[in-house]
Enzyme design. Sequence first.
Site, PDB file in Angstrom:
ATOM      1  N   LYS A 105     -49.740 -15.584 -46.674  1.00 46.29           N
ATOM      2  CA  LYS A 105     -49.406 -15.240 -48.064  1.00 46.29           C
ATOM      3  C   LYS A 105     -50.569 -15.604 -48.970  1.00 46.29           C
ATOM      4  CE  LYS A 105     -48.306 -17.747 -51.181  1.00 46.29           C
ATOM      5  NZ  LYS A 105     -47.897 -18.770 -52.140  1.00 46.29           N
ATOM      6  N   ARG A 137     -16.421   9.749 -56.028  1.00 50.31           N
ATOM      7  CA  ARG A 137     -16.340   9.613 -54.566  1.00 50.31           C
ATOM      8  C   ARG A 137     -17.430   8.726 -53.963  1.00 50.31           C
ATOM      9  NH1 ARG A 137     -16.346  14.992 -51.740  1.00 50.31           N
ATOM     10  NH2 ARG A 137     -16.865  15.985 -53.706  1.00 50.31           N
ATOM     11  N   GLY A 194     -17.320  19.626 -69.379  1.00 45.90           N
ATOM     12  CA  GLY A 194     -17.739  20.731 -68.518  1.00 45.90           C
ATOM     13  C   GLY A 194     -19.240  20.981 -68.594  1.00 45.90           C
TER      14      GLY A 194
END
Length: 466
Positions: A360, A17, A85
């Site tokens: 930077k 899902r 399972g």
Amino acid sequence: MSFPVDVVVMAAGKGTRMKSQRPKVLHRLGGRALAQHVIDTAAGLSARSVVVITGHGAEQVEAGLQAPAAAATQLKYVRQEPQLGTGHAVQQAAPVLADDGVTLVLSGDVPLTRPETLQALLALCAGEHLALLTLDMPDPTGYGRIVRGADGSVQAIVEQKDASEAQRAITEIYSGIMAVPTRLLRGWLARLDNQNAQREYYLTDVVKFAVADGLSVQAHRIADAVQVAGVNSPLQLAELERAYQKRVAEMLMVQGVRLADPARLDVRGELLCGQDVEIDVNCVFEGRVVLGVGVRIGANCVIANAVIDAGAVIHPFTHIDGEKLGVSVGRGALVGPFARLRPGAVLGDEVHIGNFVEVKNSTLAAGAKANHLAYLGDATVGERVNFGAGSITANYDGANKHRTVIEADVHVGSNCVLVAPVTLGAGGTIGGGSTITKSTPPGALSVARGKQISVADWQRPVKHKR
Ligand code: UD1
Ligand code: CA
């Protein structure tokens, strides 16, 4: 705990899902993979080992998780293929679990269980009993139901699909979390079968074995559903993200941090705050961020991997990301609005970085200022330097990066291009609009642009007649 704890993390399921290429347990919550939260929680319990059971996307999952830092907990992986399972999953882990310990079963997609809750569960287990974490749910649909006897003792867990009408009415559910002495678990795992509605090997069947063996089954019943909530869909992921962020916000406020709105804060890593820190709305913190005493962060800032010293103010809409090199901002510095500090930006005390300025891999000494529209890359900037609007260091020649050194008290006018490598001597002045390709001497005015001329009585072109 007087017994070793080995944690089994179930993470073999597909997570259909989520509708994602990424294995479910690698989706991020608060900047960390779901299963990483579970591993880190286990480490927090001083578990001896964490055994992650992988199946779907096993290689990706194993590459995407890390052993907990600074903990003795050993991280192991076991594969479960195919997935038959939850009982079958734990059967795969059995060979790496030692009989002197307690096995704590967790799920890789349940990230927000509190350590105190698991401690309480382990205490109930006490190295002897099967202990289940349970919860009352107004709508228990889909969960395993806790079936209790007339005396209130736990008799079984019955899955939704196997449950009778009466059992389906039970609102106490099994959370998916249990603590069980490993020597008992081993025996029970050997007795599992798949004679049920789903033809799966149910881990939950160990309850009926315990009861059949005359052992009492303990239940630790909690009220906070978030702690056992799993992620099965993007919607649930977003809900748990909010729950997590609420927890973080509350923790910060308990420490004294003032948040303009705890619902509009996102911490995707570690945020450490000194006293009297104030954070306005919609700020995102990533990686490790340290805010010193009295730091103020304006609205809509994104700050990652940075250390901001006492009294500094970060104005709204500033983006700071130190990545691996880090960024540091000195005491009382002012940054933004709309500033960008990139890896290796090191700002001294009282430095000012204004709107649309990018820094930077550059060091700015105390009191240096670049207030508007500028770029400083690979530069060493001395104390009190003023770097004018529109000026930049041209640090890249297309192949290599070079450094620009601007010594103390230099004044760089507007719209200058400093072509590195170049050094501007202390106290010098650079005339606006200069393109500086050679180093300049200290104290001098250096100008490098066309001389201004004026042509008298200049006639502008006129339109041709048709
Ligand atoms: C399980 C419990 C149920 C409980 C619920 C809580 C069983 C039989 N049922 O339901 O009582 O209320 O959790 O959420 O245990 N997994 C594997 N391998 C497998 C099957 C599952 O690793 O073969 C993993 C999944 O990835 C997931 C976890 O185990 O992380 C739980 O599986 P899931 O299918 O969500 O739970 P249920 O079996 O529906
Ligand atoms: Ca299932």
